[in-house]
Write a protein that holds these residues in place. Structure first.
Motif, PDB file in Angstrom:
ATOM      1  N   ALA A 227       0.820  -1.207   0.000  1.00 55.12           N
ATOM      2  CA  ALA A 227       0.000   0.000   0.000  1.00 55.12           C
ATOM      3  C   ALA A 227       0.857   1.261   0.000  1.00 55.12           C
ATOM      4  N   LEU A 228       2.031   1.163   0.574  1.00 51.64           N
ATOM      5  CA  LEU A 228       2.907   2.326   0.634  1.00 51.64           C
ATOM      6  C   LEU A 228       3.577   2.593  -0.710  1.00 51.64           C
ATOM      7  N   ALA A 229       3.845   1.521  -1.447  1.00 55.20           N
ATOM      8  CA  ALA A 229       4.618   1.653  -2.685  1.00 55.20           C
ATOM      9  C   ALA A 229       3.903   2.585  -3.654  1.00 55.20           C
ATOM     10  N   GLY A 230       4.638   3.520  -4.150  1.00 58.26           N
ATOM     11  CA  GLY A 230       4.075   4.458  -5.111  1.00 58.26           C
ATOM     12  C   GLY A 230       3.382   5.643  -4.459  1.00 58.26           C
ATOM     13  N   GLY A 231       3.225   5.612  -3.153  1.00 66.51           N
ATOM     14  CA  GLY A 231       2.512   6.681  -2.465  1.00 66.51           C
ATOM     15  C   GLY A 231       3.450   7.753  -1.951  1.00 66.51           C
ATOM     16  N   SER A 232       2.865   8.731  -1.308  1.00 70.57           N
ATOM     17  CA  SER A 232       3.650   9.838  -0.779  1.00 70.57           C
ATOM     18  C   SER A 232       3.833   9.650   0.726  1.00 70.57           C
ATOM     19  N   LEU A 233       4.465  10.645   1.332  1.00 65.13           N
ATOM     20  CA  LEU A 233       4.671  10.601   2.779  1.00 65.13           C
ATOM     21  C   LEU A 233       3.560  11.358   3.510  1.00 65.13           C
ATOM     22  N   ASP A 234       2.495  11.637   2.806  1.00 60.75           N
ATOM     23  CA  ASP A 234       1.388  12.344   3.440  1.00 60.75           C
ATOM     24  C   ASP A 234       0.848  11.517   4.621  1.00 60.75           C
ATOM     25  N   PRO A 235       0.683  12.152   5.784  1.00 64.07           N
ATOM     26  CA  PRO A 235       0.286  11.389   6.964  1.00 64.07           C
ATOM     27  C   PRO A 235      -0.985  10.589   6.758  1.00 64.07           C
ATOM     28  N   ALA A 236      -1.946  11.140   6.073  1.00 65.59           N
ATOM     29  CA  ALA A 236      -3.198  10.406   5.890  1.00 65.59           C
ATOM     30  C   ALA A 236      -2.962   9.149   5.069  1.00 65.59           C
ATOM     31  N   VAL A 237      -2.091   9.281   4.058  1.00 67.58           N
ATOM     32  CA  VAL A 237      -1.770   8.122   3.218  1.00 67.58           C
ATOM     33  C   VAL A 237      -1.067   7.053   4.061  1.00 67.58           C
ATOM     34  N   LEU A 238      -0.120   7.529   4.857  1.00 70.57           N
ATOM     35  CA  LEU A 238       0.624   6.585   5.690  1.00 70.57           C
ATOM     36  C   LEU A 238      -0.319   5.883   6.673  1.00 70.57           C
ATOM     37  N   ARG A 239      -1.231   6.655   7.233  1.00 73.08           N
ATOM     38  CA  ARG A 239      -2.146   6.051   8.211  1.00 73.08           C
ATOM     39  C   ARG A 239      -3.012   4.981   7.567  1.00 73.08           C
ATOM     40  N   ARG A 240      -3.479   5.284   6.360  1.00 77.16           N
ATOM     41  CA  ARG A 240      -4.322   4.284   5.675  1.00 77.16           C
ATOM     42  C   ARG A 240      -3.533   3.004   5.414  1.00 77.16           C
ATOM     43  N   ALA A 241      -2.307   3.175   4.986  1.00 82.55           N
ATOM     44  CA  ALA A 241      -1.487   1.986   4.718  1.00 82.55           C
ATOM     45  C   ALA A 241      -1.223   1.220   6.016  1.00 82.55           C
ATOM     46  N   ALA A 242      -0.876   1.959   7.061  1.00 86.25           N
ATOM     47  CA  ALA A 242      -0.527   1.311   8.330  1.00 86.25           C
ATOM     48  C   ALA A 242      -1.709   0.538   8.895  1.00 86.25           C
ATOM     49  N   ALA A 243      -2.924   1.018   8.593  1.00 91.14           N
ATOM     50  CA  ALA A 243      -4.114   0.359   9.141  1.00 91.14           C
ATOM     51  C   ALA A 243      -4.192  -1.101   8.697  1.00 91.14           C
ATOM     52  N   LEU A 244      -3.568  -1.394   7.545  1.00 87.57           N
ATOM     53  CA  LEU A 244      -3.623  -2.772   7.054  1.00 87.57           C
ATOM     54  C   LEU A 244      -2.862  -3.739   7.968  1.00 87.57           C
ATOM     55  N   ALA A 245      -1.982  -3.196   8.782  1.00 88.06           N
ATOM     56  CA  ALA A 245      -1.235  -4.059   9.701  1.00 88.06           C
ATOM     57  C   ALA A 245      -2.160  -4.714  10.713  1.00 88.06           C
ATOM     58  N   ALA A 246      -3.295  -4.073  10.960  1.00 88.63           N
ATOM     59  CA  ALA A 246      -4.191  -4.565  12.002  1.00 88.63           C
ATOM     60  C   ALA A 246      -5.027  -5.745  11.545  1.00 88.63           C
ATOM     61  N   GLU A 247      -4.948  -6.046  10.257  1.00 85.78           N
ATOM     62  CA  GLU A 247      -5.773  -7.134   9.747  1.00 85.78           C
ATOM     63  C   GLU A 247      -5.507  -8.425  10.518  1.00 85.78           C
ATOM     64  N   GLY A 248      -6.545  -9.007  11.060  1.00 85.19           N
ATOM     65  CA  GLY A 248      -6.387 -10.269  11.779  1.00 85.19           C
ATOM     66  C   GLY A 248      -5.838 -10.134  13.175  1.00 85.19           C
ATOM     67  N   ALA A 249      -5.550  -8.899  13.589  1.00 85.82           N
ATOM     68  CA  ALA A 249      -4.988  -8.740  14.933  1.00 85.82           C
ATOM     69  C   ALA A 249      -6.055  -9.017  15.982  1.00 85.82           C
ATOM     70  N   GLN A 250      -5.633  -9.614  17.058  1.00 84.88           N
ATOM     71  CA  GLN A 250      -6.572  -9.953  18.119  1.00 84.88           C
ATOM     72  C   GLN A 250      -5.966  -9.617  19.487  1.00 84.88           C
ATOM     73  N   GLY A 251      -6.588  -8.687  20.186  1.00 89.07           N
ATOM     74  CA  GLY A 251      -6.132  -8.359  21.540  1.00 89.07           C
ATOM     75  C   GLY A 251      -6.748  -9.316  22.536  1.00 89.07           C
ATOM     76  N   ARG A 252      -6.121  -9.362  23.710  1.00 84.74           N
ATOM     77  CA  ARG A 252      -6.651 -10.251  24.749  1.00 84.74           C
ATOM     78  C   ARG A 252      -6.957  -9.477  26.015  1.00 84.74           C
ATOM     79  N   GLY A 253      -7.277  -8.234  25.859  1.00 85.02           N
ATOM     80  CA  GLY A 253      -7.598  -7.432  27.044  1.00 85.02           C
ATOM     81  C   GLY A 253      -6.534  -6.391  27.297  1.00 85.02           C
ATOM     82  N   HIS A 254      -5.554  -6.775  28.094  1.00 87.26           N
ATOM     83  CA  HIS A 254      -4.527  -5.796  28.471  1.00 87.26           C
ATOM     84  C   HIS A 254      -3.672  -5.339  27.282  1.00 87.26           C
ATOM     85  N   ASN A 255      -3.627  -6.138  26.234  1.00 86.06           N
ATOM     86  CA  ASN A 255      -2.765  -5.745  25.110  1.00 86.06           C
ATOM     87  C   ASN A 255      -3.547  -5.175  23.931  1.00 86.06           C
ATOM     88  N   ASP A 256      -4.832  -4.915  24.111  1.00 88.46           N
ATOM     89  CA  ASP A 256      -5.638  -4.380  23.005  1.00 88.46           C
ATOM     90  C   ASP A 256      -5.017  -3.117  22.408  1.00 88.46           C
TER      91      ASP A 256
END
Ligand SMILES: Cc1cc2nc3c(=O)[nH]c(=O)nc-3n(C[C@H](O)[C@H](O)[C@H](O)COP(=O)(O)OP(=O)(O)OC[C@H]3O[C@@H](n4cnc5c(N)ncnc54)[C@H](O)[C@@H]3O)c2cc1C
Ligand code: SF4
Ligand code: FES
Ligand code: FES
Lengths: 332, 931
Positions: free
Chosen positions: A282-311
């Motif tokens: 998602a980052l490839a070809g994009g700029s360093l604009d914070p909104a762009v970076l945030r959208r790309a970074a959000a993909l890291a959360a895919e499948g993430a599962q918290g267990r309470g204290h580590n949410d």
């Protein structure tokens, strides 16, 4: 009672013949290198091998840099690698990850091989007073899932284990697509680091693909267009001498203000060093604009599962990615 | 809780202990040791190089730092196999031909060693750096000592010393009459920097048996013991297994009427880590024996894990005779709180929550005992030899005179070494076996078994009215006192008295209550609950100032207690109330900082970065000495026949520097130079009772006693010489010269009759600060004097990551008089480090953080720059006007940091520590904040 025999073989071949295996609590024989983790595990009865095989003096400790990239002998210390000029200049993320690890004392003693195979800091794993720990005693349960799990992983977890891999170095290395050279009685093989650690699944006690008798002989880091503009960001509870709550290793290939290619890996959140290819794409070809970076970074959360204290880690790791990219991007 | 080194030791026997050859401090050494034996053990036990300390045995503290081929490593993590053929340097090698190295001298001159337990490791970490870089930068120093923890100093003076090492020169001892007020170096400093100081674990006799405590792995359980005798027989070398039955009187506790904690649990355990059995035998066998081997049958019971459960109707009882699980309640009432609240212009409501906090002194509990005829002699690291003596006598059913406590050097206490630890166990074993018996707690054992700071839940309402005057305060503080009383009553009493803060508040209602739970006992920890209460009153001050639209510092200044004011207990302050002066000293810097912070934040907003700065302020007051209780101290100064001058000092120096201060005071009172003094410290056979080193009382109470003792000896000398009060004294060997104007008299001391200590004259001084009991409404004079302080903290917060960096702290403290400004600064800086830990990182979770990597204390890199301003509003009762400073340093720090975070972010956190996830959660909950 757990008595064990210490073997100090004269050469590597003899060492391999003991069929020792790192990162498996039920392995009857295990290696010791710098000892900074192993001595602790033995003292606290977490590891009770029958045989301990010393690797001291048997493995290469050279640091070599060339057009192909970097080769770190398994016996090289964290301290030496961290300040090696080629590492500092061409692979800063490695140097930064190391300098932000442990203490100067430990870095002077600990080796590359040992760092990749250090055991989790899950407090239940390290305290035999807690009976339930699948990683330590297969089938005994997991004390962390419903326990104090602020330190634990949110990605790559299973219902049997949520322990985070503690190595900072490994996070930097998977971002740089490093590999490990394994040496065994049967010869040598090469494994990309991303495939070296195993997910816990229902066998959390088996942490790597090492076969009995195999050792890490060296780490290789390919030369790449991204390595030079790389950065390690570590969020932790105190300034030094502390494992990551969340960390991010990023490496960028920039074309002016655009990201040509990005490599991103996370620490403190995964049961193994966690690379996030979707974020990279998602980052490839994009700029360093914070909104762009945030959208790309959000993909890291895919499948993430918290267990309470580590949410909280799920959001924090995205912010860490953004910040690390901003920092690396701002570099010359 | 099986001992940690069981595995490694086991191996030693198997591998056949071939000789390992290496170089130590330039000399060859050969030691028969398994390749897995750790270097720290070999240095200490085989080579007698006890300068290398063991604080954690796990790589987490750096106390064991040595150089291996010139580079710093943890000797506790270094297997001997790696040492073969290499060169090891320890602290003992720094001194060349008896001369301290420049670095060691710099440590002395800068007051970089307090308790000194971290000093050898610090010196070695710094040596590694200085050999590579003679004039390092501050950042390089922070890196080099980043793996070596100090709990006393706040690192500031250590950093200064390392930076100054290249240029350091010796410091002269102050001349006659100028000791008080001088930056004198510690009288016990050379031993600390040379590595020769002897702590609890350093001088155990070679023939001592070892004692290991078997501890409960459960928070609440019943247990039955099987055939222990069979175990003993099966393990040659195991002499005895002590149980509750063997203890003559199985209860101890701080209060004379509350002896509720068993030395060894009797069929029931009430917290994880409670002592169940004591194994006594050879070191090998007791350390090797795993807990699994012992026939203990546990029946687990549900634990009460916090005060809510403890207070719930129908809750099970932690101690059968304590209804409602209530240990104790205290309170103060004055005026009409409801009316004042109803008429208020502004009301602030605050709810504070704090966790268990661990003392984390770098020296774990250690000591040994031997039986001498019908007496017991105990060498132990302690803050309170006299209370130890009486407690051990009570447990052993002996007379106090039958017990002698000889304090070793103490590697940090902070309140945690006021309660008994190894003392009754080694005493009991030595008494029964007639052999010396030693015990050293492991780090996890120290953290699991000993006392903590009380977790607190505080509800507070403060009101102010026009004119920005505080009018009312209503505080309800509830404490988790854990399984046993310890110092719980002190906390429940002290907090209500201090709850309104250092302010004039005419209407006040405060209540403190401590409840039992199945947690580790909460005890004394620097401030006895006041640091927790200060978080509440200072949050309230900020909130009221904001509501009223006035500056936070000015609001405090307006309401500060001043001379002539009445406290909530009805006590009129007649002297020495320097809070307003502290605030005035801070005011210019405060205003500057407000401007800088605003400019920084404006810039940050413009650049759309995520860092914000803020500045906060915290004030405190603290009653010196015990609450409404007699707490006398007696000091003696002896002049020997041979011309020696000895201070018999029963006050234990736990790093804060009382040994030095007592001599400074006594020297000036007597009129001889401090360099001529010798010290006998703590030994209950040779000193008089000076009371506990707690409640910041030693400078004020024992210092006064030392002043009186010095003056008394002077009087006796002048009488003997028939000289006037202004006569000058000089002591040269056994000749004392008294010069009174033209008349000079020489007294040949050797010609005079001496007492059994060899003294020809002994000056004696006793002081007990005047207090009165508190009545049912908490009215009375609880303390003779109070310390006051204000601190400001500047922080930088990363809004996105939730991290906080404290940039600068300015601390203004009214200490009455700074007897030794360098040591006063050291106390304040060290207190600030603990306050910073309380605010930002320290949280003890029973059973999960029993080591120094899961339980975090500040490292050098966490510390801000600290500027200390000393205000000397003299206290006429104190020695040269001095009050206490041991605890005050820490109290305002957390409130100032929390205020600064609020200033930076707009969110006020009242739950500590403010870990990144808590700050992030608070920011997200803030209305109008971006995600
Ligand atoms: C106080 C402290 C703080 C720390 N903080 C951090 C931190 O912040 N970040 C971080 O990343 N790490 C941290 N560490 C961990 C530290 O980095 C590791 O302990 C160290 O890297 C292990 O290296 P070693 O050579 O001492 O390994 P050892 O302790 O000797 O061995 C560790 C494991 O690796 C295996 N092994 C070693 N070498 C090989 C090899 N060549 N082939 C196969 N198996 C091998 C051993 O069998 C063993 O299982 C910390 C450690 C300590 C003590
Ligand atoms: S998270 Fe893994 S290591 Fe931790 S208790 Fe559970 S199984 Fe054991
Ligand atoms: S004792 Fe070695 S690091 Fe603490
Ligand atoms: S002086 Fe550093 S721990 Fe006491």
């Amino acid at each position: 009672m757990h008595t064990f025999i210490l073997e100090r073989p004269r050469d590597l071949a003899a060492a391999l013949a003991f069929h020792a295996q790192a990162g498996r609590n039920d392995a009857p024989a295990e290696y010791i290198a710098g000892g900074t983790d192993m001595v602790q595990l033995l003292q606290e009865h977490v590891r009770r091998p029958e045989r301990l095989v010393s690797l001291a003096g048997l493995l290469d400790g050279h640091i070599e840099a060339g057009p192909q990239g970097l080769r770190l002998g398994a016996a090289a210390t964290m301290a030496d690698v961290a300040v090696h000029p080629a590492v500092v200049e061409q692979f800063p993320v490695i140097s930064e990850a190391l300098l932000n690890s442990a203490s100067p004392q430990v870095r002077n003693q600990a080796t590359m091989g040992g760092n990749l195979l250090q055991r989790t800091r899950c407090p239940y794993f390290r305290d035999v007073g807690y009976a339930a720990c699948n990683k330590r005693s297969p089938g005994s349960g997991c004390s962390a899932i419903d326990g104090e799990n602020r330190w634990h992983a949110v990605v790559g977890t299973s219902d049997d284990c949520i322990a985070a891999n503690p190595s900072d170095l490994a996070v930097a290395l998977v971002a740089l697509e490093a590999g490990v050279e394994l040496r065994g009685a049967g010869g040598q093989r090469f494994v990309p680091l991303i495939d070296f650690h195993r997910l816990p699944g229902n066998t959390p006690h088996i942490e790597s693909v090492l076969e009995p008798g195999e050792v890490i002989a060296a780490i290789t880091v390919p030369a790449s267009s991204t390595a030079r503009r790389s950065h390690y960001l570590k969020v932790r509870d105190r300034a030094s001498f502390e494992f990551a709550v969340v960390s991010a290793a990023v490496a960028l290939d920039m074309d002016g203000g655009r990201i040509r290619a990005a490599r991103v890996a996370l620490g403190g959140v995964g049961t193994k060093p966690w690379r996030v290819p979707k974020v990279e794409a998602a980052l490839a070809g994009g700029s360093l604009d914070p909104a762009v970076l945030r959208r790309a970074a959000a993909l890291a959360a895919e499948g993430a599962q918290g267990r309470g204290h580590n949410d909280f880690k799920i959001e924090l790791m995205q912010r860490a990615i953004v910040r690390a990219i901003e920092t690396a991007g701002a570099r010359a | 809780m099986t001992p940690p080194d069981a595995g490694a030791r086991q191996n030693a026997a198997i591998d056949g202990d071939a000789a390992v050859r290496f170089i130590v401090n330039g000399r060859p050494a050969a030691v028969a040791a398994s390749p897995l034996t750790r270097l720290a053990q070999v240095l200490r036990d085989d080579l007698g190089l006890t300068g290398t300390k063991i604080g954690c045995d796990a790589g987490d503290c750096g106390a064991c730092t040595v150089l291996l081929d010139g580079r710093q490593v943890c000797a506790c993590l270094t297997p001997m196999g790696q040492v073969e053929g290499r060169s090891v340097e320890t602290v003992e090698g720094l001194r060349q031909d008896g001369t301290l190295s420049k670095l060691q001298q710099a440590f002395l001159a800068h007051g970089a060693a307090q308790c000194g337990i971290c000093t050898p490791g610090m010196l070695m970490s710094a040596s590694d750096l200085l050999r590579r870089t003679a004039r390092p930068s501050r950042a390089e120093v922070l890196d080099a000592i980043g793996g070596t923890l100090c709990r006393c100093t706040g690192y500031q003076k250590i950093i200064d010393a390392v930076l100054a090492a290249a240029t350091s020169a010796g410091v002269d001892s102050p001349p006659v009459g100028q000791a008080v007020g001088a930056r004198a170096i510690r009288v016990d400093g050379i031993a600390k920097v040379a590595g020769t100081e002897s702590y609890g674990a350093d001088a155990i006799p070679h023939d001592a048996l070892w004692l290991r405590v078997v501890r409960s792995p459960h928070a609440h359980a019943r247990f039955a013991l099987g055939d222990l005798e069979a175990v003993r027989r099966a393990h040659p070398g195991l002499e005895q297994i002590l149980t509750a039955r063997d203890v003559p009187f199985n209860g101890f506790g701080i209060y004379p009427d509350i002896k509720d904690q068993p030395v060894l649990a009797d069929g029931i355990v009430r917290y994880r880590g409670e002592a169940v059995l004591a194994l006594v035998g050879t070191r090998e066998v007791v350390m090797r024996l795993a807990d699994e081997v012992l026939p203990i049958v546990w029946t687990m019971l549900p634990p009460i894990t916090g005060v809510d459960e403890a207070r719930a109707p129908g809750a099970a009882l932690v101690q059968d005779d304590r209804p409602g699980n209530l240990l104790m309640e205290g309170g103060v009432r004055c005026g009409d709180v409801e009316a004042a609240l109803a008429n208020a212009e502004a009301v602030a409501e605050i709810a504070v929550e704090t966790p268990f906090v661990e003392h984390a002194y770098i020296e774990p509990e250690a000591g040994w005992a031997r039986r001498v005829g019908d007496r017991l002699e105990i060498h132990v690291t302690t803050q309170t030899p006299y209370m130890d003596r009486d407690e051990v006598a009570s447990v052993m059913r002996l007379k106090p005179q039958q017990v002698r406590i000889v304090p070793t050097a103490c590697g940090g206490g902070f309140g945690g070494k006021l309660d008994l630890s190894v003392q009754p166990l080694v005493a009991l074993a030595a008494w029964r076996l007639g052999r010396p018996v030693a015990c050293i707690y492991t780090r996890p054992e120290s953290m699991a078994a000993t006392t903590k700071r009380h977790p607190a839940r505080i509800q507070a309402r403060f009101a102010a009215t026009v004119g920005e005057r505080l009018t009312a305060c209503d505080v309800d503080a509830v404490f988790d006192t854990g399984a046993y009383a310890s110092w719980g009553p002190t906390v429940a009493n002290r907090v209500p008295v201090h709850a309104m803060g250092p302010y004039r508040v005419p209407n006040m209602r405060s209540r403190g209550a401590a409840y039992f739970t199945h947690n580790p006992p909460s005890g004394a920890f620097r401030g006895f609950g006041v640091p927790q209460a200060a978080i509440a009153h200072e949050a309230a001050m900020d909130a009221l100032a904001e509501q009223l639209g006035v500056d936070r510092l000015e609001f405090r200044h307006r309401n500060a207690l001043r001379v002539g004011d009445r406290t909530a207990t009805g006590q009129v302050l007649h002297h020495s109330a320097g809070l307003a002066a502290c605030l005035e000293a801070l005011r210019p810097r405060w205003r500057d900082s407000l401007r800088h912070v605003a400019a920084f934040n404006a810039q940050a907003r413009k650049a759309a970065t995520h860092r914000r700065r803020g500045i906060g302020i915290g004030c405190m007051w603290y009653g010196i000495g015990n609450t409404s209780m007699s707490n006398p101290s007696t000091m003696r100064v002896g002049l020997g026949r041979d011309g020696t001058l000895t201070l018999y000092n029963g006050a234990v120096d736990i790093g804060q520097g009382s040994n030095t201060i007592m001599i400074q005071i006594a020297a000036d009172a007597l009129g001889l130079p401090m360099a001529q003094f010798r010290l006998v410290a703590g030994d209950t056979d040779r000193t008089a009772d000076a009371g506990k080193t707690s409640a910041s009382r030693q400078t004020f109470v024992s210092g006064k006693a030392a002043e009186l003792a010095g003056a008394d000896l002077r009087r006796q000398i002048l009488r003997l010489a028939n000289a006037g009060t202004n006569a000058a004294l000089a002591l040269d060997a056994a000749v004392l010269t008294v010069s009174d104007g033209e008349t000079v008299r020489r007294i040949d001391l050797a010609a005079l009759a001496a007492d059994p200590d060899g003294n020809v004259l002994v000056g004696k001084g006793t002081f007990d600060p005047p207090t009165t009991p508190l009545d049912a409404d908490g009215q009375g004079v609880p303390y003779a004097t109070y310390a006051f302080a204000a601190q400001t903290a500047e922080v930088e917060v990363d809004l996105e990551l939730g991290t906080t960096k404290v940039l600068r702290i300015v601390a203004a403290h009214d200490v009455g008089r700074a007897i030794n400004p360098m040591q006063v600064e050291g106390q304040i800086e060290g207190g600030i480090a603990q306050g910073l830990g309380l605010a930002l990182m320290e949280e003890y979770l029973p059973g999960r953080t029993e080591n120094l990597h899961d339980y975090l204390i500040p490292t050098a890199g966490d510390m801000p720059l600290i500027e200390t301003i000393l205000i000397e509003d003299g206290e006429p009762l104190g020695p040269s006007g001095a009050k206490g400073v041991g605890e005050p340093g820490l109290v305002p720090t957390a409130p100032a940091i929390l205020g600064a975070i609020a200033h930076a972010t707009g969110v006020r956190l009242t739950r500590v520590p403010v870990l990144p996830h808590r700050l992030r959660a608070a920011l997200q909950a803030k209305p109008g904040d971006r995600p």
